[in-house]
Design an enzyme around this catalytic site. Structure first.
Site, PDB file in Angstrom:
ATOM      1  N   CYS A  76       3.136  -3.280   4.025  1.00 69.40           N
ATOM      2  CA  CYS A  76       2.256  -2.178   4.430  1.00 69.40           C
ATOM      3  C   CYS A  76       2.929  -1.493   5.619  1.00 69.40           C
ATOM      4  O   CYS A  76       4.142  -1.626   5.795  1.00 69.40           O
ATOM      5  CB  CYS A  76       0.837  -2.667   4.727  1.00 69.40           C
ATOM      6  SG  CYS A  76       0.664  -3.830   6.088  1.00 69.40           S
ATOM      7  N   HIS A 120       9.464 -24.892   7.848  1.00 70.75           N
ATOM      8  CA  HIS A 120       8.472 -25.698   8.573  1.00 70.75           C
ATOM      9  C   HIS A 120       7.035 -25.467   8.117  1.00 70.75           C
ATOM     10  O   HIS A 120       6.207 -26.354   8.282  1.00 70.75           O
ATOM     11  CB  HIS A 120       8.565 -25.408  10.082  1.00 70.75           C
ATOM     12  CG  HIS A 120       9.764 -26.030  10.735  1.00 70.75           C
ATOM     13  ND1 HIS A 120       9.880 -26.201  12.094  1.00 70.75           N
ATOM     14  CD2 HIS A 120      10.908 -26.528  10.198  1.00 70.75           C
ATOM     15  CE1 HIS A 120      11.037 -26.775  12.374  1.00 70.75           C
ATOM     16  NE2 HIS A 120      11.696 -26.970  11.244  1.00 70.75           N
ATOM     17  N   ASP A 146       0.867  -1.174   0.000  1.00 69.01           N
ATOM     18  CA  ASP A 146       0.000   0.000   0.000  1.00 69.01           C
ATOM     19  C   ASP A 146       0.910   1.233   0.000  1.00 69.01           C
ATOM     20  O   ASP A 146       2.137   1.111  -0.167  1.00 69.01           O
ATOM     21  CB  ASP A 146      -1.008  -0.046   1.165  1.00 69.01           C
ATOM     22  CG  ASP A 146      -0.330   0.104   2.529  1.00 69.01           C
ATOM     23  OD1 ASP A 146       0.908   0.207   2.594  1.00 69.01           O
ATOM     24  OD2 ASP A 146      -1.064   0.110   3.537  1.00 69.01           O
ATOM     25  N   THR A 166       2.641  -1.980   8.922  1.00 69.51           N
ATOM     26  CA  THR A 166       3.083  -2.944   9.936  1.00 69.51           C
ATOM     27  C   THR A 166       3.270  -4.356   9.399  1.00 69.51           C
ATOM     28  O   THR A 166       3.826  -5.209  10.098  1.00 69.51           O
ATOM     29  CB  THR A 166       2.041  -3.035  11.065  1.00 69.51           C
ATOM     30  OG1 THR A 166       0.802  -3.468  10.484  1.00 69.51           O
ATOM     31  CG2 THR A 166       1.850  -1.696  11.762  1.00 69.51           C
ATOM     32  N   HIS A 191       6.514 -31.976   8.538  1.00 71.32           N
ATOM     33  CA  HIS A 191       5.938 -30.636   8.378  1.00 71.32           C
ATOM     34  C   HIS A 191       4.871 -30.617   7.279  1.00 71.32           C
ATOM     35  O   HIS A 191       3.919 -29.847   7.351  1.00 71.32           O
ATOM     36  CB  HIS A 191       7.039 -29.626   8.066  1.00 71.32           C
ATOM     37  CG  HIS A 191       8.109 -29.589   9.104  1.00 71.32           C
ATOM     38  ND1 HIS A 191       7.864 -29.240  10.410  1.00 71.32           N
ATOM     39  CD2 HIS A 191       9.427 -29.910   9.042  1.00 71.32           C
ATOM     40  CE1 HIS A 191       8.986 -29.326  11.113  1.00 71.32           C
ATOM     41  NE2 HIS A 191       9.952 -29.733  10.305  1.00 71.32           N
TER      42      HIS A 191
HETATM   43  C1  RB5 Z   1      -1.931   2.501   6.632  1.00 72.49           C
HETATM   44  O1  RB5 Z   1      -1.953   3.675   7.393  1.00 72.49           O
HETATM   45  C2  RB5 Z   1      -1.743   1.297   7.547  1.00 72.49           C
HETATM   46  O2  RB5 Z   1      -2.869   1.110   8.339  1.00 72.49           O
HETATM   47  C3  RB5 Z   1      -1.446   0.055   6.738  1.00 72.49           C
HETATM   48  O3  RB5 Z   1      -0.325   0.278   5.957  1.00 72.49           O
HETATM   49  C4  RB5 Z   1      -1.121  -1.203   7.527  1.00 72.49           C
HETATM   50  O4  RB5 Z   1      -0.137  -0.954   8.478  1.00 72.49           O
HETATM   51  C5  RB5 Z   1      -2.244  -1.953   8.070  1.00 72.49           C
HETATM   52  O5  RB5 Z   1      -2.073  -3.036   8.646  1.00 72.49           O
END
Ligand code: RB5
Length: 145
Positions: A67, A100, A10, A69, A135
């Site tokens: 993204c 695994h 994203d 996180t 596995h």
């Molecule tokens: C975007 O602000 C953020 O929410 C997205 O990139 C991601 O981290 C969501 O899990």
């Protein structure tokens, strides 16, 4: 590394994705880009699902999703039964997820890992191989009957 690899992000993951694609090109890995291609705000599930469809169709073997996180991408990608996505912030989990769990999608958070760590994680994921054996029986049980 001859794997057919998809990449997507994203807006939050765009810069790190571009860096990783350059690293992959240096290694001779051909990547298929699934977007996003601009910094405009967008929705991570759209890209996670596009990757899932491509894996399900056999168009790509593995993918990297970035993204903010890595969490949203991994949750969305794992809704496709063909996907085994893992979110990693260190290389050991990336390697073990291949060995695994036969993970086929690596998710990372551009707001969590630095560039050097992200490259190490990516290399660990792409160079490790599934060990099969006991596995394989466990991986076969992941999707509910
Ligand atoms: C975007 O602000 C953020 O929410 C997205 O990139 C991601 O981290 C969501 O899990």
């Amino acid at each position: 590394m001859t794997v057919q690899l998809g990449v997507a992000s994203d807006h939050a993951g765009l810069e790190l994705k571009r860096t990783l694609v350059k690293e992959l090109e240096k290694r001779g890995v051909l990547v298929r880009e699934f977007g996003t291609t601009t910094g405009d705000s967008c929705d991570y599930p759209d890209f996670a699902h596009a990757i899932g469809r491509a894996i399900e169709a056999g168009e790509i073997e593995r993918a990297i999703l970035i993204c903010g996180t890595g969490v949203g991408m991994s949750i969305a990608a794992n809704r496709n039964a063909a996907v085994r996505a893992v979110v990693c912030s260190e290389p050991l989990t990336a390697r073990m997820s291949r060995q695994h769990n036969d993970a086929n999608v690596l998710c990372m958070g551009a707001r969590v890992v630095g560039t050097g760590t992200a490259i190490d994680i990516m290399d660990s994921f792409l160079s490790a191989t599934f060990e099969g054996g006991r596995h394989a029986a466990r991986v076969a049980k992941i999707n509910p009957a």
